[in-house]
Design an enzyme around this catalytic site. Structure first.
Site, PDB file in Angstrom:
ATOM      1  N   LYS A  63     -45.706  65.366  57.014  1.00 25.46           N
ATOM      2  CA  LYS A  63     -46.259  64.793  58.244  1.00 25.46           C
ATOM      3  C   LYS A  63     -45.106  64.287  59.105  1.00 25.46           C
ATOM      4  O   LYS A  63     -44.121  63.739  58.585  1.00 25.46           O
ATOM      5  CB  LYS A  63     -47.191  63.641  57.868  1.00 25.46           C
ATOM      6  CG  LYS A  63     -47.941  63.007  59.029  1.00 25.46           C
ATOM      7  CD  LYS A  63     -48.847  61.898  58.492  1.00 25.46           C
ATOM      8  CE  LYS A  63     -49.636  61.198  59.565  1.00 25.46           C
ATOM      9  NZ  LYS A  63     -50.467  60.096  59.025  1.00 25.46           N
ATOM     10  N   SER A 138     -55.240  60.552  60.574  1.00 23.30           N
ATOM     11  CA  SER A 138     -54.259  61.114  61.463  1.00 23.30           C
ATOM     12  C   SER A 138     -53.505  62.311  60.886  1.00 23.30           C
ATOM     13  O   SER A 138     -52.945  63.110  61.636  1.00 23.30           O
ATOM     14  CB  SER A 138     -53.234  60.032  61.840  1.00 23.30           C
ATOM     15  OG  SER A 138     -52.571  59.556  60.680  1.00 23.30           O
ATOM     16  N   SER A 162     -55.788  57.850  56.556  1.00 21.67           N
ATOM     17  CA  SER A 162     -55.208  59.068  57.130  1.00 21.67           C
ATOM     18  C   SER A 162     -54.734  60.130  56.146  1.00 21.67           C
ATOM     19  O   SER A 162     -54.354  61.225  56.558  1.00 21.67           O
ATOM     20  CB  SER A 162     -54.038  58.716  58.041  1.00 21.67           C
ATOM     21  OG  SER A 162     -54.540  58.288  59.276  1.00 21.67           O
TER      22      SER A 162
HETATM   23  N1  GLN Z   1     -58.004  56.134  61.634  1.00 20.90           N
HETATM   24  C1  GLN Z   1     -57.375  54.899  61.298  1.00 20.90           C
HETATM   25  C2  GLN Z   1     -56.622  54.364  62.500  1.00 20.90           C
HETATM   26  O1  GLN Z   1     -56.724  54.963  63.514  1.00 20.90           O
HETATM   27  C3  GLN Z   1     -56.440  55.082  60.137  1.00 20.90           C
HETATM   28  C4  GLN Z   1     -55.190  55.771  60.506  1.00 20.90           C
HETATM   29  C5  GLN Z   1     -54.204  55.850  59.387  1.00 20.90           C
HETATM   30  O2  GLN Z   1     -54.532  55.702  58.222  1.00 20.90           O
HETATM   31  N2  GLN Z   1     -52.953  56.067  59.748  1.00 20.90           N
HETATM   32  O3  GLN Z   1     -55.965  53.388  62.437  1.00 20.90           O
END
Ligand code: GLN
Length: 470
Positions: A63, A138, A162
């Site tokens: 990532k 994400s 994410s």
């Molecule tokens: N969807 C969650 C957020 O927007 C988690 C994102 C993540 O785990 N990086 O914060």
């Protein structure tokens, strides 16, 4: 060589081919890049690929929040455009040391803020099961790549879901490790008390294997700990003696789609068939206060972490007449709407006069969530829920509604706040799209999650190759 089918090949199988010298590391790397060339115009999993293999073992996708020496790392943001780290994140160094060869950097919501990759400054990734839908986020780039056979495995980062949520939406296995077991050194920070790097792959054993490579104390990250026991690759297909707990609140969560519920319940039946006892636990605070607590703590930490992007030290710089104007312009043009929203939320929550009412209060709630999970896990080996309340949704569906997007992580967030490990594995289909099952374990309880996940995976027999690419 020609019979190499990256769509179904697991990392463990690839290791076997390498050991028997049926394929070379360079040939494997090439096979995945060929698959990327064929599919990635459509899926947009990768922000950039690496042509020459650096290691001679199984290739991997990272990532784009993971710093890679000499390779541009943008965290999905324009503000980091052109930023080329002069060092490797510890996790990147560890996969390199293990001989894994970097295929490329995968797409992510900007600074890992989002649940669909639609917040990436470089455009969304698409779900291999249905390219009109999101792959989750994400870390949707890594998840879509593993699902489509554009990487055998990859690393994501999980702050509130994410790794787990995109794995669920793409039909992969994903682990969010216990907070502190994997180094955050060199990982672009979102919310430091929550961020954890975790593996995504096609099988639980692959995830466990990759976890052995990245986990353990790192002197460069003082929040890391040595694992109390070494990682065991799961073997058993029985769940005899295993006690699983479904939080009783799950029955009343309307957000869970009926098809998701059906797949989840049939997986519980499968678990019972393997000898598991399935009981009930009580998490009264988790689904009520988890989200509001997270959306104070995470933006508060983000507002502080993102203060470093000033046009001087990293990436983008937009000139101005004064230093102040340069910083303002850089941040205005460099950050997209979601990081800006979170910087404002977080700055507000931390402001003097509001700190106790918001941030301080959220930290107290967090302590209660930690206790609540600890009590719930006292009599059980794992808590089990669906990973995501819905299957993959159409691109654009939630993009204009931040609260709807935030709700994607209803089920993944509480255990993240509690610092606990979570494993998501595919447990069936709803509307032809994968449904994920989440197993939450005790602190450092990864081995237990691998055992349960592996046995379940065998019995469920989920085909991880997306229907349309079979
Ligand atoms: N969807 C969650 C957020 O927007 C988690 C994102 C993540 O785990 N990086 O914060």
């Amino acid at each position: 060589m020609s019979e190499l089918d990256t769509r179904s090949l697991t990392a463990e199988q690839a290791l076997g081919l390498l050991e028997r010298k049926e394929v070379s590391g360079a040939e494997l790397h090439r096979a995945y890049l060929d698959a990327v060339a064929e599919r990635d115009d459509e899926l947009h999993c990768y922000l950039r690929t690496v042509d020459a293999p650096v290691g001679d073992s199984v290739p991997i996708a990272l990532k784009d929040v993971i710093s890679t020496k000499g390779i541009e790392t943008t965290a999905g943001s324009r503000i980091l455009e052109g930023y080329t780290p002069v060092f490797d994140a510890t996790v990147a160094a560890r996969v390199k040391a293990a001989g894994l060869s970097l295929l490329g950097k995968t797409n992510t919501d900007e600074f890992a803020m989002g649940s669909s990759t639609e917040n990436s400054a470089w455009g969304p990734s698409r779900n291999p099961w249905d390219p009109s839908r999101v792959p989750g986020g994400s870390g949707g780039g890594t998840a879509a790549a593993v699902s489509a056979g554009l990487a055998p495995w990859g690393l994501g980062s999980d702050t509130g879901g994410s790794v787990k949520q995109p794995s669920a939406l793409c039909g992969n296995v994903g682990l969010r490790p216990t907070y502190g077991t994997v180094s955050r050194y060199g990982v672009v920070a979102f919310a430091s008390s929550l961020d954890q790097v975790g593996p995504v792959a096609k099988t639980v054993r692959d995830v466990a294997l990759l976890y052995t490579i990245i986990a353990g104390r790192d002197p460069l990250d003082s929040t890391t700990a040595e694992l109390p026991e070494s990682v065991e690759l799961p073997e058993s297909d029985s769940l005899a003696g295993v006690r699983l707990a479904v939080p009783k609140q799950v029955a009343d969560l309307d957000a869970i789609e009926p098809g998701v519920r059906a797949a989840f319940e049939s997986a519980l039946e499968t678990a019972r068939g393997l000898g598991a006892e399935v009981g009930e636990c009580d998490l009264p605070l988790a689904y009520r206060y988890g989200m509001p607590c997270y959306y104070l703590v995470a933006p508060a930490e983000a507002s502080s972490n993102l203060a470093r992007y000033d046009g001087v030290r990293y990436g983008l710089r937009v000139e101005g007449a004064t230093y102040g104007e340069m910083v303002d312009r850089t941040r205005d043009e460099g950050f997209g709407p979601e990081p800006k929203r979170r910087i404002m939320l977080g700055t507000y929550a931390l402001a003097s006069g509001y700190y106790d009412a918001f941030y301080g209060q959220a930290q107290k709630v967090r302590t209660l969530l930690i206790r609540e999970h600890r009590d719930a896990l006292a009599g059980f080996d794992a808590i089990v829920t669906p990973t995501s309340p819905t299957v993959a949704f159409p691109i654009g569906d939630k993009a204009a509604d931040p609260l709807a997007m935030y709700a994607c992580d209803l089920l993944t967030i509480p255990s993240c706040l509690a610092g606990l490990p979570g494993l998501s594995l595919p447990c069936g289909l709803s509307e032809g799209l994968p449904v994920g099952l989440q197993l939450i374990g005790r602190q450092f309880g990864e081995n237990g999650l691998f055992r349960v996940g592996h046995a379940l995976e065998g019995a469920l027999g989920f085909d991880t190759v997306p229907e349309r690419s079979r």
